[in-house]
Design a protein around this motif. Structure first.
Motif, PDB file in Angstrom:
ATOM      1  N   THR A  51       0.597  -1.284  -0.135  1.00 22.82           N
ATOM      2  CA  THR A  51       0.223  -0.258   0.203  1.00 22.82           C
ATOM      3  C   THR A  51       0.913   1.211   0.266  1.00 22.82           C
ATOM      4  OG1 THR A  51      -1.668  -0.837   1.351  1.00 22.82           O
ATOM      5  CG2 THR A  51      -1.694   1.371   1.263  1.00 22.82           C
ATOM      6  N   ASP A  52       0.524   2.517  -0.951  1.00 18.00           N
ATOM      7  CA  ASP A  52       1.540   3.528  -0.251  1.00 18.00           C
ATOM      8  C   ASP A  52       0.306   4.644   0.510  1.00 18.00           C
ATOM      9  OD1 ASP A  52      -1.385   4.447  -1.430  1.00 18.00           O
ATOM     10  OD2 ASP A  52      -0.651   4.638  -3.821  1.00 18.00           O
ATOM     11  N   MET A  53       1.268   5.975   0.191  1.00 21.29           N
ATOM     12  CA  MET A  53       0.743   6.527   1.670  1.00 21.29           C
ATOM     13  C   MET A  53      -0.942   7.781   1.116  1.00 21.29           C
ATOM     14  SD  MET A  53       3.979   6.425   2.801  1.00 21.29           S
ATOM     15  CE  MET A  53       3.021   8.360   4.149  1.00 21.29           C
ATOM     16  N   GLN A  54      -0.940   7.005   0.280  1.00 14.76           N
ATOM     17  CA  GLN A  54      -2.699   7.335  -0.062  1.00 14.76           C
ATOM     18  C   GLN A  54      -3.554   6.196   0.234  1.00 14.76           C
ATOM     19  OE1 GLN A  54       0.105   8.574  -1.801  1.00 14.76           O
ATOM     20  NE2 GLN A  54       0.215  10.347  -0.936  1.00 14.76           N
ATOM     21  N   GLY A  55      -2.899   4.800   0.707  1.00 13.41           N
ATOM     22  CA  GLY A  55      -3.773   4.166   1.075  1.00 13.41           C
ATOM     23  C   GLY A  55      -4.033   3.209  -0.091  1.00 13.41           C
ATOM     24  N   ASN A  56      -3.544   3.211  -1.670  1.00 14.86           N
ATOM     25  CA  ASN A  56      -3.968   2.433  -2.886  1.00 14.86           C
ATOM     26  C   ASN A  56      -2.705   1.025  -2.352  1.00 14.86           C
ATOM     27  OD1 ASN A  56      -5.279   5.007  -3.644  1.00 14.86           O
ATOM     28  ND2 ASN A  56      -3.130   5.852  -4.109  1.00 14.86           N
ATOM     29  N   THR A  57      -3.785   0.239  -3.168  1.00 15.31           N
ATOM     30  CA  THR A  57      -3.089  -0.668  -3.610  1.00 15.31           C
ATOM     31  C   THR A  57      -1.860  -0.891  -4.857  1.00 15.31           C
ATOM     32  OG1 THR A  57      -4.317  -2.162  -2.016  1.00 15.31           O
ATOM     33  CG2 THR A  57      -2.679  -3.096  -3.408  1.00 15.31           C
ATOM     34  N   HIS A  58      -0.663  -1.728  -4.696  1.00 15.69           N
ATOM     35  CA  HIS A  58       0.491  -1.827  -5.930  1.00 15.69           C
ATOM     36  C   HIS A  58       0.760  -2.994  -5.757  1.00 15.69           C
ATOM     37  CE1 HIS A  58       0.597   2.913  -6.627  1.00 15.69           C
ATOM     38  NE2 HIS A  58       0.616   3.065  -5.293  1.00 15.69           N
ATOM     39  N   TYR A  94      10.295   9.572 -17.552  1.00 19.46           N
ATOM     40  CA  TYR A  94      10.384   8.980 -17.921  1.00 19.46           C
ATOM     41  C   TYR A  94       8.598   8.177 -17.315  1.00 19.46           C
ATOM     42  CZ  TYR A  94      14.564   8.725 -19.835  1.00 19.46           C
ATOM     43  OH  TYR A  94      16.019   9.195 -20.663  1.00 19.46           O
ATOM     44  N   LYS A  95       7.970   8.331 -16.813  1.00 22.48           N
ATOM     45  CA  LYS A  95       6.903   8.050 -16.636  1.00 22.48           C
ATOM     46  C   LYS A  95       5.233   8.090 -17.386  1.00 22.48           C
ATOM     47  CE  LYS A  95       4.213  11.889 -14.685  1.00 22.48           C
ATOM     48  NZ  LYS A  95       3.955  12.613 -13.340  1.00 22.48           N
ATOM     49  N   ASN A  96       6.138   8.944 -18.525  1.00 25.80           N
ATOM     50  CA  ASN A  96       5.063   9.027 -19.676  1.00 25.80           C
ATOM     51  C   ASN A  96       5.635   8.496 -21.191  1.00 25.80           C
ATOM     52  OD1 ASN A  96       3.337  10.538 -18.499  1.00 25.80           O
ATOM     53  ND2 ASN A  96       4.977  12.633 -18.919  1.00 25.80           N
ATOM     54  N   LYS A  97       6.898   7.738 -20.911  1.00 27.01           N
ATOM     55  CA  LYS A  97       7.456   6.462 -21.498  1.00 27.01           C
ATOM     56  C   LYS A  97       7.575   5.013 -21.309  1.00 27.01           C
ATOM     57  CE  LYS A  97      11.202  10.446 -22.800  1.00 27.01           C
ATOM     58  NZ  LYS A  97      12.009  10.320 -23.544  1.00 27.01           N
ATOM     59  N   GLY A  98       5.983   5.051 -19.891  1.00 29.96           N
ATOM     60  CA  GLY A  98       6.649   3.556 -20.189  1.00 29.96           C
ATOM     61  C   GLY A  98       7.596   3.088 -18.775  1.00 29.96           C
ATOM     62  N   VAL A  99       7.970   4.174 -18.228  1.00 26.28           N
ATOM     63  CA  VAL A  99       8.463   3.651 -16.695  1.00 26.28           C
ATOM     64  C   VAL A  99       8.111   4.200 -15.158  1.00 26.28           C
ATOM     65  CG1 VAL A  99      11.268   3.227 -15.966  1.00 26.28           C
ATOM     66  CG2 VAL A  99      10.466   3.204 -18.248  1.00 26.28           C
ATOM     67  N   GLU A 100       8.349   3.121 -14.277  1.00 23.61           N
ATOM     68  CA  GLU A 100       7.473   3.242 -13.016  1.00 23.61           C
ATOM     69  C   GLU A 100       8.800   3.356 -12.340  1.00 23.61           C
ATOM     70  OE1 GLU A 100       4.741   4.599 -11.834  1.00 23.61           O
ATOM     71  OE2 GLU A 100       3.953   4.331 -14.336  1.00 23.61           O
ATOM     72  N   ILE A 101       8.834   4.189 -10.955  1.00 21.23           N
ATOM     73  CA  ILE A 101       9.733   3.967  -9.987  1.00 21.23           C
ATOM     74  C   ILE A 101       8.806   3.820  -8.742  1.00 21.23           C
ATOM     75  CG2 ILE A 101      10.783   5.480  -8.194  1.00 21.23           C
ATOM     76  CD1 ILE A 101      11.798   6.677 -10.275  1.00 21.23           C
ATOM     77  N   LEU A 102       9.035   3.287  -8.534  1.00 22.82           N
ATOM     78  CA  LEU A 102       7.665   2.411  -7.176  1.00 22.82           C
ATOM     79  C   LEU A 102       8.779   2.272  -5.973  1.00 22.82           C
ATOM     80  CD1 LEU A 102       6.255  -0.994  -8.288  1.00 22.82           C
ATOM     81  CD2 LEU A 102       5.276   2.054  -8.291  1.00 22.82           C
ATOM     82  N   ALA A 103       8.962   3.372  -4.671  1.00 20.65           N
ATOM     83  CA  ALA A 103      10.362   3.158  -3.298  1.00 20.65           C
ATOM     84  C   ALA A 103       9.576   2.353  -2.344  1.00 20.65           C
ATOM     85  CB  ALA A 103      10.707   4.885  -3.023  1.00 20.65           C
ATOM     86  N   VAL A 104      10.028   2.059  -1.990  1.00 22.18           N
ATOM     87  CA  VAL A 104       9.434   0.930  -0.987  1.00 22.18           C
ATOM     88  C   VAL A 104      10.130   1.133  -0.074  1.00 22.18           C
ATOM     89  CG1 VAL A 104       9.083  -1.240  -0.420  1.00 22.18           C
ATOM     90  CG2 VAL A 104       9.313  -1.082  -2.736  1.00 22.18           C
ATOM     91  N   PRO A 125       5.120   6.681  -6.426  1.00 22.33           N
ATOM     92  CA  PRO A 125       4.698   6.144  -5.562  1.00 22.33           C
ATOM     93  C   PRO A 125       5.651   5.619  -4.275  1.00 22.33           C
ATOM     94  CG  PRO A 125       4.078   5.614  -7.497  1.00 22.33           C
ATOM     95  CD  PRO A 125       4.726   6.015  -7.495  1.00 22.33           C
ATOM     96  N   ILE A 126       5.278   5.780  -3.284  1.00 22.56           N
ATOM     97  CA  ILE A 126       5.652   5.857  -1.686  1.00 22.56           C
ATOM     98  C   ILE A 126       5.230   4.235  -1.161  1.00 22.56           C
ATOM     99  CG2 ILE A 126       6.984   6.364  -0.090  1.00 22.56           C
ATOM    100  CD1 ILE A 126       8.061   7.038  -2.367  1.00 22.56           C
ATOM    101  N   LEU A 127       6.010   3.264  -1.008  1.00 18.38           N
ATOM    102  CA  LEU A 127       5.175   2.123  -0.792  1.00 18.38           C
ATOM    103  C   LEU A 127       5.399   1.806  -0.011  1.00 18.38           C
ATOM    104  CD1 LEU A 127       5.278  -0.130  -3.962  1.00 18.38           C
ATOM    105  CD2 LEU A 127       3.483   1.001  -3.418  1.00 18.38           C
ATOM    106  N   MET A 128       5.024   1.322   1.564  1.00 19.59           N
ATOM    107  CA  MET A 128       5.197   0.884   2.733  1.00 19.59           C
ATOM    108  C   MET A 128       5.026  -0.568   2.993  1.00 19.59           C
ATOM    109  SD  MET A 128       5.504   4.215   4.093  1.00 19.59           S
ATOM    110  CE  MET A 128       5.410   4.210   5.754  1.00 19.59           C
ATOM    111  N   ASP A 129       6.383  -1.191   3.557  1.00 22.56           N
ATOM    112  CA  ASP A 129       6.894  -2.423   4.306  1.00 22.56           C
ATOM    113  C   ASP A 129       7.288  -2.451   5.147  1.00 22.56           C
ATOM    114  OD1 ASP A 129       7.016  -5.180   3.551  1.00 22.56           O
ATOM    115  OD2 ASP A 129       9.121  -4.805   2.504  1.00 22.56           O
ATOM    116  N   LYS A 130       6.291  -2.325   5.984  1.00 24.98           N
ATOM    117  CA  LYS A 130       6.199  -2.546   7.483  1.00 24.98           C
ATOM    118  C   LYS A 130       6.332  -3.661   7.965  1.00 24.98           C
ATOM    119  CE  LYS A 130       3.534   1.538   9.018  1.00 24.98           C
ATOM    120  NZ  LYS A 130       4.016   2.152   8.403  1.00 24.98           N
ATOM    121  N   ASP A 131       5.992  -4.725   7.820  1.00 24.92           N
ATOM    122  CA  ASP A 131       6.760  -6.032   7.435  1.00 24.92           C
ATOM    123  C   ASP A 131       7.862  -6.404   7.466  1.00 24.92           C
ATOM    124  OD1 ASP A 131       4.540  -6.093   9.456  1.00 24.92           O
ATOM    125  OD2 ASP A 131       3.018  -6.700   7.831  1.00 24.92           O
TER     126      ASP A 131
END
Length: 179
Positions: A51-58, A94-104, A125-131
């Motif tokens: 889940t990211d900082m806004q509560g969205n699932t990735h 690059y987000k408009n060129k088909g590349v994503e950054i997922l920062a965990v 997107p900032i994803l939270m890996d709490k465990d």
């Protein structure tokens, strides 16, 4: 030999066997830990859900067909702090060129991470890996740790704890996983 002495002998023997088994397992696990959870170039990147900082699932599988720059980081990590502005700059292109950054982020409180995100004005997107489950699956020991995943879902490159990366390095990384 009396019954009491026999019983004591059996109990001591059982305890000794259990202790030897535990020591043996620990030695075996430590000798083989270098091979567990480590990704190599060409491996299929393990899917995950965070889940990211806004509560969205990735899910990593949501990004099939795109290149993914998967970055494990912490607010306490000096190299992470220095590379985040570069990552954000190249993400905007690059987000408009088909590349994503997922920062965990690994194991920190939302308050601390949110303060960091605002300070650096991060837009990816900032994803939270709490465990720290995803950290474990990806075999991440040191931060920062980045995994470049191609549009085919395979690992193209693994970058571990480098303090000397430049904005051009990040551009090159993004180009290497662009569809």
């Amino acid at each position: 030999m009396s019954q009491k002495k026999k019983r004591r002998l059996y109990i001591r023997t059982a305890i000794l066997i259990i202790l030897l088994a535990a020591v043996g397992y620990t030695l075996y696990a430590n000798l083989n830990k270098d091979n567990q959870g480590k990704l190599s170039v060409g491996d299929k990147a393990p899917d995950f859900q965070l889940t990211d900082m806004q509560g969205n699932t990735h899910r990593l599988s949501d990004y099939k067909g795109k290149g993914v720059f998967l970055n494990f980081w912490g607010t306490y990590c000096p190299p992470c702090k220095s590379e985040m502005p570069y990552m954000d700059d190249v993400y905007k292109t690059y987000k408009n060129k088909g590349v994503e950054i997922l920062a965990v982020n690994v194991g920190e409180a939302n308050f601390i991470v949110n303060k960091f995100v605002k300070q650096y004005k991060l837009s990816f997107p900032i994803l939270m890996d709490k465990d720290r489950d995803v950290q474990s699956v990806y075999g991440v020991d040191n931060l920062p740790h980045s995994v470049l995943i191609g549009p085919d879902g395979k690992v193209k490159k693994v970058i571990i704890g480098n303090e000397n990366l430049t904005k051009n390095d990040f551009k090159g990384f993004m180009e290497s996983i662009k569809p």
